[in-house]
Design an enzyme around this catalytic site. Structure first.
Site, mmCIF file in Angstrom:
data_model
loop_
_atom_site.group_PDB
_atom_site.id
_atom_site.type_symbol
_atom_site.label_atom_id
_atom_site.label_comp_id
_atom_site.label_asym_id
_atom_site.label_seq_id
_atom_site.Cartn_x
_atom_site.Cartn_y
_atom_site.Cartn_z
ATOM 1 N N LYS A 111 -4.031 -2.308 7.166
ATOM 2 C CA LYS A 111 -4.406 -3.624 6.617
ATOM 3 C C LYS A 111 -5.923 -3.753 6.495
ATOM 4 O O LYS A 111 -6.419 -4.309 5.521
ATOM 5 C CB LYS A 111 -3.857 -4.753 7.499
ATOM 6 C CG LYS A 111 -2.333 -4.819 7.552
ATOM 7 C CD LYS A 111 -1.750 -5.697 6.478
ATOM 8 C CE LYS A 111 -0.237 -5.598 6.342
ATOM 9 N NZ LYS A 111 0.503 -5.901 7.571
ATOM 10 N N LYS A 194 7.883 3.897 -2.041
ATOM 11 C CA LYS A 194 9.003 2.967 -1.843
ATOM 12 C C LYS A 194 8.927 1.742 -2.754
ATOM 13 O O LYS A 194 7.865 1.412 -3.284
ATOM 14 C CB LYS A 194 9.053 2.530 -0.382
ATOM 15 C CG LYS A 194 7.888 1.658 0.054
ATOM 16 C CD LYS A 194 8.220 0.921 1.357
ATOM 17 C CE LYS A 194 7.287 -0.254 1.532
ATOM 18 N NZ LYS A 194 7.666 -1.189 2.572
ATOM 19 N N LYS A 197 7.048 -5.268 -2.696
ATOM 20 C CA LYS A 197 6.444 -6.308 -3.527
ATOM 21 C C LYS A 197 4.943 -6.099 -3.701
ATOM 22 O O LYS A 197 4.365 -6.590 -4.648
ATOM 23 C CB LYS A 197 6.723 -7.715 -3.029
ATOM 24 C CG LYS A 197 7.109 -7.846 -1.590
ATOM 25 C CD LYS A 197 7.533 -9.252 -1.237
ATOM 26 C CE LYS A 197 7.723 -9.387 0.260
ATOM 27 N NZ LYS A 197 9.005 -8.861 0.733
HETATM 28 P P1 ADP Z 1 7.676 -5.394 1.305
HETATM 29 O O1 ADP Z 1 7.456 -3.955 1.654
HETATM 30 O O2 ADP Z 1 8.270 -5.589 -0.028
HETATM 31 O O3 ADP Z 1 6.449 -6.258 1.563
HETATM 32 P P2 ADP Z 1 8.625 -6.393 3.822
HETATM 33 O O4 ADP Z 1 7.472 -5.668 4.445
HETATM 34 O O5 ADP Z 1 8.621 -7.892 3.859
HETATM 35 O O6 ADP Z 1 8.788 -5.897 2.316
HETATM 36 O O7 ADP Z 1 9.951 -5.833 4.464
HETATM 37 C C1 ADP Z 1 11.007 -6.617 4.947
HETATM 38 C C2 ADP Z 1 12.120 -5.718 5.418
HETATM 39 O O8 ADP Z 1 12.649 -4.925 4.331
HETATM 40 C C3 ADP Z 1 11.690 -4.717 6.497
HETATM 41 O O9 ADP Z 1 12.744 -4.569 7.447
HETATM 42 C C4 ADP Z 1 11.499 -3.436 5.721
HETATM 43 O O10 ADP Z 1 11.677 -2.305 6.543
HETATM 44 C C5 ADP Z 1 12.566 -3.531 4.626
HETATM 45 N N1 ADP Z 1 12.152 -2.817 3.389
HETATM 46 C C6 ADP Z 1 11.163 -3.183 2.538
HETATM 47 N N2 ADP Z 1 11.057 -2.323 1.483
HETATM 48 C C7 ADP Z 1 12.010 -1.362 1.682
HETATM 49 C C8 ADP Z 1 12.424 -0.186 0.944
HETATM 50 N N3 ADP Z 1 11.849 0.164 -0.207
HETATM 51 N N4 ADP Z 1 13.432 0.568 1.444
HETATM 52 C C9 ADP Z 1 14.038 0.219 2.613
HETATM 53 N N5 ADP Z 1 13.704 -0.875 3.361
HETATM 54 C C10 ADP Z 1 12.718 -1.663 2.907
#
Ligand code: ADP
Ligand code: TRP
Length: 331
Positions: A111, A194, A197
């Site tokens: 971060k 991956k 967002k």
């Molecule tokens: P982002 O990466 O979109 O910001 P978050 O960090 O809010 O999403 O993740 C929320 C949940 O979704 C967590 O438990 C995270 O491990 C899971 N997650 C997010 N993106 C993926 C992905 N591409 N594949 C599998 N799990 C994911």
């Protein structure tokens, strides 16, 4: 029966990565365990300190959680900022967490690289707040993706340290958990890495996306000029599209495109069109439910206030014991 806690930050709409990585797990676990799922709105301020529409984002995520199958009769669904007891536990954990260990946390280092102009104390203490989220309900299982493993390790450290310092056996050791399968990583559409967002425009397909939007995102998905030898190993961008087919398409469709790839006769345009249509079909029930939930303010209000009451009841019990253990007592 185990106590389960998990949360997602309301920094954008939920996407297929969140669904297959986290939400699908939540919806399965709610039938067997004592589950608390929450919207981590305090955490979102560590990266988005002045959100344009915090309430609107929370409302969207609440509707998307429900649309994805979280049943508020089975699981406790709440908003983090509705449970101030969490913050009191966060304060106690902050007293016993060392600057050095917080600075060494991988997500903190990442971060500060991403937002060098806003290295705030909330970012540094993200792990103590997350430990408070989990231990406020004395949870033992935490369904999250692989990226959260270190935070879970730190949660165990803070809980164990508390137990040791005050000579009690109060907090359990929560473990990251996936429902009987290996941890899932859903790929994005921009060729590598991956789905997320914050991974760039067009990389993620959201549960709420309209069909036309999904078609456009898929048309722009990264491919290459195609295989030149039969049974050639797939490059990452192509493997990613096949991985997405595995998640949302029928086996026949997957086999058809595998054959076409192996015979070097594949047309990526056709694959992307088919994948778009299958994603549209897959997300259709979510999309429809999200729309109807978003127009039902009374229901969202009921769910969030019942969730808040249940979560606070559980949290208050923990805080009363923690205060007593530390030595805060009333006259
Ligand atoms: P982002 O990466 O979109 O910001 P978050 O960090 O809010 O999403 O993740 C929320 C949940 O979704 C967590 O438990 C995270 O491990 C899971 N997650 C997010 N993106 C993926 C992905 N591409 N594949 C599998 N799990 C994911
Ligand atoms: N850090 C988690 C993520 O980025 C979100 C989160 C906050 C969380 N508190 C939690 C997840 C407690 C599980 C349990 O995905």
């Amino acid at each position: 029966m185990e106590t389960v806690v998990s949360g997602i930050r309301p920094t954008g709409h939920l996407h297929l990565g969140n669904y297959f990585g986290a939400l699908r797990n939540f919806t399965k676990m709610q039938h067997e365990h004592h589950c608390f799922f929450f919207i981590a709105d305090y955490h979102s301020l560590t990266t988005h300190p002045t959100p344009e529409d915090l309430h609107g984002n929370i409302k969207n995520v609440l509707a998307e959680y429900l649309a994805a199958g979280i049943d508020p009769e089975k699981a406790t669904l709440y908003i983090q900022s509705d449970v101030p007891e969490t913050i009191e536990l966060y304060l106690f954990f902050n007293m016993n967490a060392y600057i050095g260990e917080l600075e060494r946390c991988t997500s903190f280092k990442e971060k500060i690289r991403k937002q060098p102009a806003n290295v705030n104390a909330g970012l540094l203490t993200y792990p103590t707040l997350m430990a408070a989220d989990i231990l406020i309900h004395r949870a033992t299982k935490v369904p999250v993706g692989k990226d959260q493993e270190q935070h879970l390790e730190m949660t165990r450290t803070f809980g164990n340290r508390f137990n040791r310092m005050y000579g009690v056996d109060f907090f359990p050791e929560p473990q990251a958990f996936n429902f009987g399968e290996e941890l899932v990583k859903v790929p994005g559409l921009n060729g590598s890495g991956k789905m997320g967002k914050s991974e760039g425009e067009g990389n993620a397909v959201f549960l709420a996306d309209e069909p036309e939007v999904i078609r456009k995102k898929l048309m722009r998905a990264v491919t290459d000029s195609g295989p030149v030898e039969p049974h050639q190993v797939k490059p990452e961008a192509i493997e990613n599209l096949f991985d997405l087919l595995k998640l949302v398409s029928k086996k026949d469709t997957l086999d058809y495109f595998e054959d076409q790839y192996n015979q070097c006769s594949i047309r990526y345009g056709d694959l992307k069109k088919q994948l778009a249509e299958d994603m549209i079909l897959f997300t259709a029930p979510f999309r429809d439910r999200i729309k109807s939930l978003l127009s039902d303010d009374a229901y969202l209000k009921k769910v969030s206030s019942e969730g808040r009451d249940k979560a606070r009841e559980s949290a208050a019990k923990t805080i009363a014991e923690v205060r007593n253990i530390i030595g805060f007592k009333s006259f």
